[in-house]
Design a protein around this motif. Structure first.
Motif, PDB file in Angstrom:
ATOM      1  N   LEU A   1       8.676   9.126 -23.134  1.00  0.00           N
ATOM      2  CA  LEU A   1       9.176   7.747 -23.107  1.00  0.00           C
ATOM      3  C   LEU A   1       8.608   6.928 -24.266  1.00  0.00           C
ATOM      4  O   LEU A   1       9.072   5.820 -24.530  1.00  0.00           O
ATOM      5  CB  LEU A   1       8.796   7.071 -21.789  1.00  0.00           C
ATOM      6  N   LYS A   2       7.574   7.458 -24.926  1.00  0.00           N
ATOM      7  CA  LYS A   2       6.879   6.791 -26.036  1.00  0.00           C
ATOM      8  C   LYS A   2       6.345   5.419 -25.634  1.00  0.00           C
ATOM      9  O   LYS A   2       6.428   4.454 -26.384  1.00  0.00           O
ATOM     10  CB  LYS A   2       7.801   6.657 -27.243  1.00  0.00           C
ATOM     11  N   ARG A   3       5.806   5.339 -24.419  1.00  0.00           N
ATOM     12  CA  ARG A   3       5.223   4.076 -23.959  1.00  0.00           C
ATOM     13  C   ARG A   3       4.237   4.344 -22.825  1.00  0.00           C
ATOM     14  O   ARG A   3       4.183   5.442 -22.280  1.00  0.00           O
ATOM     15  CB  ARG A   3       6.295   3.102 -23.493  1.00  0.00           C
ATOM     16  N   ASN A   4       3.465   3.301 -22.513  1.00  0.00           N
ATOM     17  CA  ASN A   4       2.546   3.377 -21.387  1.00  0.00           C
ATOM     18  C   ASN A   4       3.294   3.075 -20.095  1.00  0.00           C
ATOM     19  O   ASN A   4       4.196   2.240 -20.074  1.00  0.00           O
ATOM     20  CB  ASN A   4       1.407   2.380 -21.545  1.00  0.00           C
ATOM     21  N   VAL A   5       2.890   3.748 -19.017  1.00  0.00           N
ATOM     22  CA  VAL A   5       3.483   3.546 -17.705  1.00  0.00           C
ATOM     23  C   VAL A   5       2.354   3.237 -16.729  1.00  0.00           C
ATOM     24  O   VAL A   5       1.369   3.970 -16.674  1.00  0.00           O
ATOM     25  CB  VAL A   5       4.248   4.815 -17.249  1.00  0.00           C
ATOM     26  N   THR A   6       2.489   2.142 -15.988  1.00  0.00           N
ATOM     27  CA  THR A   6       1.502   1.778 -14.982  1.00  0.00           C
ATOM     28  C   THR A   6       2.039   2.184 -13.616  1.00  0.00           C
ATOM     29  O   THR A   6       3.143   1.795 -13.238  1.00  0.00           O
ATOM     30  CB  THR A   6       1.212   0.265 -15.007  1.00  0.00           C
ATOM     31  N   LEU A   7       1.257   2.964 -12.884  1.00  0.00           N
ATOM     32  CA  LEU A   7       1.662   3.466 -11.580  1.00  0.00           C
ATOM     33  C   LEU A   7       0.668   3.021 -10.518  1.00  0.00           C
ATOM     34  O   LEU A   7      -0.520   2.883 -10.792  1.00  0.00           O
ATOM     35  CB  LEU A   7       1.726   4.999 -11.592  1.00  0.00           C
ATOM     36  N   SER A   8       1.169   2.815  -9.301  1.00  0.00           N
ATOM     37  CA  SER A   8       0.312   2.585  -8.141  1.00  0.00           C
ATOM     38  C   SER A   8       0.127   3.934  -7.466  1.00  0.00           C
ATOM     39  O   SER A   8       1.087   4.509  -6.948  1.00  0.00           O
ATOM     40  CB  SER A   8       0.965   1.611  -7.166  1.00  0.00           C
ATOM     41  N   LEU A   9      -1.094   4.432  -7.480  1.00  0.00           N
ATOM     42  CA  LEU A   9      -1.362   5.794  -7.020  1.00  0.00           C
ATOM     43  C   LEU A   9      -2.461   5.819  -5.978  1.00  0.00           C
ATOM     44  O   LEU A   9      -3.391   5.026  -6.023  1.00  0.00           O
ATOM     45  CB  LEU A   9      -1.820   6.656  -8.205  1.00  0.00           C
TER      46      LEU A   9
ATOM     47  N   ALA B   1       0.863  -1.182   0.000  1.00  0.00           N
ATOM     48  CA  ALA B   1       0.000   0.000   0.000  1.00  0.00           C
ATOM     49  C   ALA B   1       0.896   1.227   0.000  1.00  0.00           C
ATOM     50  O   ALA B   1       1.184   1.811   1.046  1.00  0.00           O
ATOM     51  CB  ALA B   1      -0.925  -0.017   1.200  1.00  0.00           C
ATOM     52  N   TYR B   2       1.389   1.615  -1.202  1.00  0.00           N
ATOM     53  CA  TYR B   2       2.357   2.699  -1.335  1.00  0.00           C
ATOM     54  C   TYR B   2       2.048   3.481  -2.602  1.00  0.00           C
ATOM     55  O   TYR B   2       1.875   2.897  -3.668  1.00  0.00           O
ATOM     56  CB  TYR B   2       3.771   2.108  -1.401  1.00  0.00           C
ATOM     57  N   CYS B   3       1.966   4.805  -2.494  1.00  0.00           N
ATOM     58  CA  CYS B   3       1.717   5.663  -3.642  1.00  0.00           C
ATOM     59  C   CYS B   3       3.051   6.127  -4.204  1.00  0.00           C
ATOM     60  O   CYS B   3       3.887   6.666  -3.472  1.00  0.00           O
ATOM     61  CB  CYS B   3       0.869   6.866  -3.236  1.00  0.00           C
ATOM     62  N   GLN B   4       3.258   5.955  -5.500  1.00  0.00           N
ATOM     63  CA  GLN B   4       4.520   6.331  -6.124  1.00  0.00           C
ATOM     64  C   GLN B   4       4.662   7.833  -6.307  1.00  0.00           C
ATOM     65  O   GLN B   4       5.767   8.315  -6.493  1.00  0.00           O
ATOM     66  CB  GLN B   4       4.662   5.624  -7.474  1.00  0.00           C
ATOM     67  N   VAL B   5       3.586   8.584  -6.251  1.00  0.00           N
ATOM     68  CA  VAL B   5       3.655  10.037  -6.442  1.00  0.00           C
ATOM     69  C   VAL B   5       3.795  10.753  -5.103  1.00  0.00           C
ATOM     70  O   VAL B   5       4.727  11.514  -4.888  1.00  0.00           O
ATOM     71  CB  VAL B   5       2.416  10.549  -7.210  1.00  0.00           C
ATOM     72  N   THR B   6       2.870  10.498  -4.196  1.00  0.00           N
ATOM     73  CA  THR B   6       2.875  11.209  -2.910  1.00  0.00           C
ATOM     74  C   THR B   6       3.682  10.478  -1.845  1.00  0.00           C
ATOM     75  O   THR B   6       3.878  11.013  -0.752  1.00  0.00           O
ATOM     76  CB  THR B   6       1.438  11.403  -2.390  1.00  0.00           C
ATOM     77  N   GLN B   7       4.133   9.276  -2.137  1.00  0.00           N
ATOM     78  CA  GLN B   7       4.890   8.433  -1.216  1.00  0.00           C
ATOM     79  C   GLN B   7       4.120   8.153   0.070  1.00  0.00           C
ATOM     80  O   GLN B   7       4.698   7.992   1.136  1.00  0.00           O
ATOM     81  CB  GLN B   7       6.248   9.051  -0.901  1.00  0.00           C
TER      82      GLN B   7
END
Length: 78
Positions: A43-51, A3-9
């Motif tokens: 980056l010319k690609r899709n990025v999957t983030l946990s937010l 349970a970790y947000c990559q943007v807000t940490q």
């Protein structure tokens, strides 16, 4: 998945569940984590983030390019 947000940490917080009789038991407050996929033109690609829900709003305001640059500057893998 942690349970970790990559943007807000944002990480889980710990506290007590308090009953009406004031009995206190340990509990964990998890952030509202969602998996979101964004297309990053640089980056010319899709990025999957946990937010977290707040992290999604941050991307809406600042833009995906700025947020991805900040994550990569921290040394986090995307």
């Amino acid at each position: 998945m942690a349970a970790y947000c990559q943007v807000t940490q944002t990480r889980p917080m710990f506290g007590h569940a308090v009953s009406h009789a004031q009995n206190k038991t340990k509990r964990r407050f998890n952030p509202n984590i969602q998996k979101k996929t964004y297309f990053v033109p640089s980056l010319k690609r899709n990025v999957t983030l946990s937010l977290s829900a707040r992290g999604i709003k941050v991307i809406d305001v600042r833009g995906i390019e700025a947020v991805v640059a900040e994550i990569r500057a921290r040394g986090e893998k995307i």
